[in-house]
Structure formats: C-alpha cells, structure tokens
Write an enzyme that holds these catalytic residues in place. Sequence first.
Site, mmCIF file in Angstrom:
data_model
loop_
_atom_site.group_PDB
_atom_site.id
_atom_site.type_symbol
_atom_site.label_atom_id
_atom_site.label_comp_id
_atom_site.label_asym_id
_atom_site.label_seq_id
_atom_site.Cartn_x
_atom_site.Cartn_y
_atom_site.Cartn_z
ATOM 1 N N TYR A 1 129.845 61.184 62.065
ATOM 2 C CA TYR A 1 130.230 61.516 60.685
ATOM 3 C C TYR A 1 130.898 60.344 59.968
ATOM 4 C CZ TYR A 1 129.024 66.316 61.756
ATOM 5 O OH TYR A 1 128.331 67.450 62.092
ATOM 6 N N LYS B 1 130.538 70.683 77.051
ATOM 7 C CA LYS B 1 131.772 69.911 76.958
ATOM 8 C C LYS B 1 132.483 69.634 78.303
ATOM 9 C CE LYS B 1 132.752 69.860 72.142
ATOM 10 N NZ LYS B 1 132.183 70.778 71.153
ATOM 11 N N ASP C 1 129.167 81.456 72.631
ATOM 12 C CA ASP C 1 129.176 79.996 72.690
ATOM 13 C C ASP C 1 130.530 79.565 73.258
ATOM 14 O OD1 ASP C 1 129.333 77.290 72.291
ATOM 15 O OD2 ASP C 1 128.547 77.308 70.246
ATOM 16 N N TYR D 1 131.328 77.034 64.542
ATOM 17 C CA TYR D 1 130.669 75.745 64.767
ATOM 18 C C TYR D 1 129.820 75.871 66.024
ATOM 19 C CZ TYR D 1 129.553 70.947 65.775
ATOM 20 O OH TYR D 1 128.844 69.791 66.043
HETATM 21 C C1 LIG Z 1 130.919 70.848 70.485
HETATM 22 C C2 LIG Z 1 130.329 72.194 70.329
HETATM 23 C C3 LIG Z 1 128.931 72.380 70.265
HETATM 24 C C4 LIG Z 1 127.966 71.242 70.286
HETATM 25 O O1 LIG Z 1 128.014 70.496 71.467
HETATM 26 P P1 LIG Z 1 127.482 68.981 71.471
HETATM 27 O O2 LIG Z 1 127.584 68.591 72.910
HETATM 28 O O3 LIG Z 1 128.360 68.201 70.559
HETATM 29 O O4 LIG Z 1 126.075 69.018 70.992
HETATM 30 C C5 LIG Z 1 128.464 73.677 70.157
HETATM 31 N N1 LIG Z 1 129.304 74.720 70.094
HETATM 32 C C6 LIG Z 1 130.639 74.580 70.161
HETATM 33 C C7 LIG Z 1 131.512 75.796 70.114
HETATM 34 C C8 LIG Z 1 131.192 73.319 70.258
HETATM 35 O O5 LIG Z 1 132.532 73.174 70.282
#
Ligand SMILES: *Cc1c(COP(=O)(O)O)cnc(C)c1O
Length: 426
Positions: free
Chosen positions: A21, A278, A249, A148
């Site tokens: 970004y 992550k 997620d 997100y």
């Molecule tokens: C960081 C994140 C993503 C995306 O993961 P990347 O490895 O950056 O593609 C998706 N969902 C959540 C909740 C996240 O925090």
Amino acid sequence: MQKTNNTVDLEFDQQHVWHPYTSTLNPLPCYPVVSANGVYLQLEDGREIIDGMSSWWSTIHGYNHPALTEAAKAQLDKMSHVMFGGITHQPAVELCRKLVAITPPPLQHVFLADSGSVAVEVALKMALQYWHARGEPRAKFLTVKHGYHGDTFAAMSVTDPDNSMHSLYKGFLPEHIFAQSPEGGFFEPWQESDIDDFRHQLEQQHRNVAAVIIEPIVQGAGGMRIYHPTFLKRVRQLCDEYGILLIADEIATGFGRTGKLFACEHAGISPDIMCVGKALTGGYMTLSATLTSSHVANTVCGGEAGCFMHGPTFMGNPLACAVANASLDILAQGHWQHQVKAIEKQLAESLPEIEVLDKVKAVRWLGAIGVVELHEPVEMASIQETFVDSGVWIRPFGTLVYIMPPFIINQQQLSQLTSAIMLALK
Ligand SMILES: *Cc1c(COP(=O)(O)O)cnc(C)c1O
C-alpha cells in the site's frame, strides 16, 4: 551506481521497490532491518527495536526460534519443494493430521495453500462448488462491515467496501451482502438487537447466499474491532436455520492470539469451513490452509467437476510444512496460554491509562491484542519515527494504533510498547 557493501540501498528501494500500500510518487521512508531475534528487530544502524506487530500477527514465538530454524534447516537438506499433484510427503501429512486434531471436530479435510488471501479464495470456491453440486447454484456471500479477508479479488469482494475501496474496481468486483458489524464489545453485556440487521439480511436473501464469511471475535485490518461472542453464536444458529455454510476466517485470530487456540472457541461454535494462515509457520514462511467438513468436501467432489478445482504450484511446500509442524509442537506444549493471559492482564491495566488522553476515542484488548482508537488519523511518517526512536516497532493505520506482540514478550518489553504509545500520543 551499484553498492558493493551489504547496506540496503534506500534510494533504489524508494525508486523501484513497491512496499505494501505505497505510492511511487510519494514513497515514505522504510527502515532497513538486518536481523531479528526474540522480540527484537535489529536495524541496519545497530538499534534494536521491539516488534509490537509480530510481523503482522505471524511471529508468535519470536524471531529466530531455535526449534523453527532447526526444522527449516533439516527440511532444506532433504527437499525444499516437490509438486503436490500425485505426490505426497511426511511434512504435509503430519501438518494436516495436526490441524485436523486441533481445530473443531467437524473439520476433517485440509487444503493447503500459499497465503491467507488464497485460503479465502479456496473457501469461497468450496462454497460455490458445494451449491453447484447440490443443483442449486448460489453466487452471493453474506458478511459484516469492517471485515478484512485479503487483497485478491474474491477476498476483496467480501472485505469492507470502504476500507478496500470497492469503487476502484466497480464492474469487475462481485457485489456481495454486507450486514451491520457487531457493536457490542467482547466484555460488554450482550444486546440481542446487535444481530438484527444480520438476521434481516439473511431472511431477505438466504436463497441466494452460498455462505457467510466472518472473522470470529476480532475483526482485524478492517477496524480492529473486538466483538461479543454471542454475535458469533447467533450467526452460527442463523446459518443452521437457513442451511447456509459458515466460513470462519481465523487467519489473524488463529493459533492462540485471542487467548483461545481458535477464536471460534470463545463462542463454542464450529464453522463449516475455516481458513488459517499468518501464524501457521510461526512467521517463518508463507503458508495457509482451508479446512472443511466431510459433508462439504464430499458434496463438492460429488458434483459435476468431480473434484475441488484448485491447485497452486507451491501447494503443500515441504519447507513451510516442516516449520509449521515445529510451530504447532511449540503451541502443543501449552506455554502460550500463560503467555497470552499475562499479556492480556497487562494490557487491561495499561491501556485504560492511555484512554484518558484527549486524542484517544477508545481502547480495547483481548488476548495478545491491544488497540488504541484515535479521533483523528495519525501522521504516519512522523509517528513511525517517534516509535522507532522509543525503541519499538508499531505500525498504525488510519485512526488505529495497535499491538499484537510475539507471545514470548516479557512484562518490561510490553511496558515499553505501551509507554511508547502513551508518549507518541501525548
Ligand atoms: C491477513 C489476513 C488475510 C490475508 O492474508 P494474506 O496472507 O495477507 O493474503 C485474510 N484474512 C484475514 C482475517 C487476515 O488478517
């Protein structure tokens, strides 16, 4: 001119290297890091700063952890990669066995992918193939505002419309359904009306909805909001009522960050599909996974395609799987529970002291996550410099100054993080 020594060529960086970004017209300065150990990042100028971000939620055990480094080295000597189509290997099988064991019981099938965003793409594709296979194709997803889910197109389409600038990609980006995000905080009394809009959206549109996708308990990059577990419970109940799949997620929240191994546990629910990423490799390598139930997997594979239609080149990368196994072994020892509890307790004491500042709108915390929300957006370059001068690495966005340090951080190091926030906002 080419530099001959090992120093980072910051001029080249500014002119040619795109950071997340960032603008090529107005590139902000970056800090060269040469090594990292424990909670510390070592800058090229020799300064050591405490990483309050865990390199975006990932470095839960700290940098250069002996067991993780050893696992990577040992695997490197055997094979760093092999294709996953028609081939399997011990690191991947072991990892999937561990993931099935520690995630909610209905989740029995694991799809390994390369990044969080791809894990989300995979989850959404599973849901679409599920309904297609049932002869009832559906193409809408229901989610909540301030979410997100990543930067790829499908992930972006379910991310908060304002934060991810849906207007920029209008016409290309699929349009999904956004209910009001939960208002009640984790530690506040539950208000039943908090779920009204979500319920209403589902009542109206459930025939088109393939799945609900939501970040359990903590909405991360879309606003660092920490919501009441009953909201998630109600979401699960409503999905069951209407026969709709629930995608959790857990990419940011997974692996202990919120005080539970997975944030879904705060609400005692199981999703139909779950994404992790992550912290999966303890921050060493990029790796993610999407897990689902036998019912979903077998329905998907019983459909027209006869299989799940996805397969990244680097799927199941052995090096990443080996490090992930070592990271899950560390978690299995259980120290993380005490570490995260201690961090939460200290945040509960220190953040209210920051809340009294004029600039501060609210503070909140859960597990090893601390958030200070301001009335006005921060001035990025200057606050970043102030933080580095205070010996900490904290990277705010907009009105949010937040920390999610490595679980191994000690009391004095965590005080340094919160004091630096106090000082920067004073
Ligand atoms: C960081 C994140 C993503 C995306 O993961 P990347 O490895 O950056 O593609 C998706 N969902 C959540 C909740 C996240 O925090």
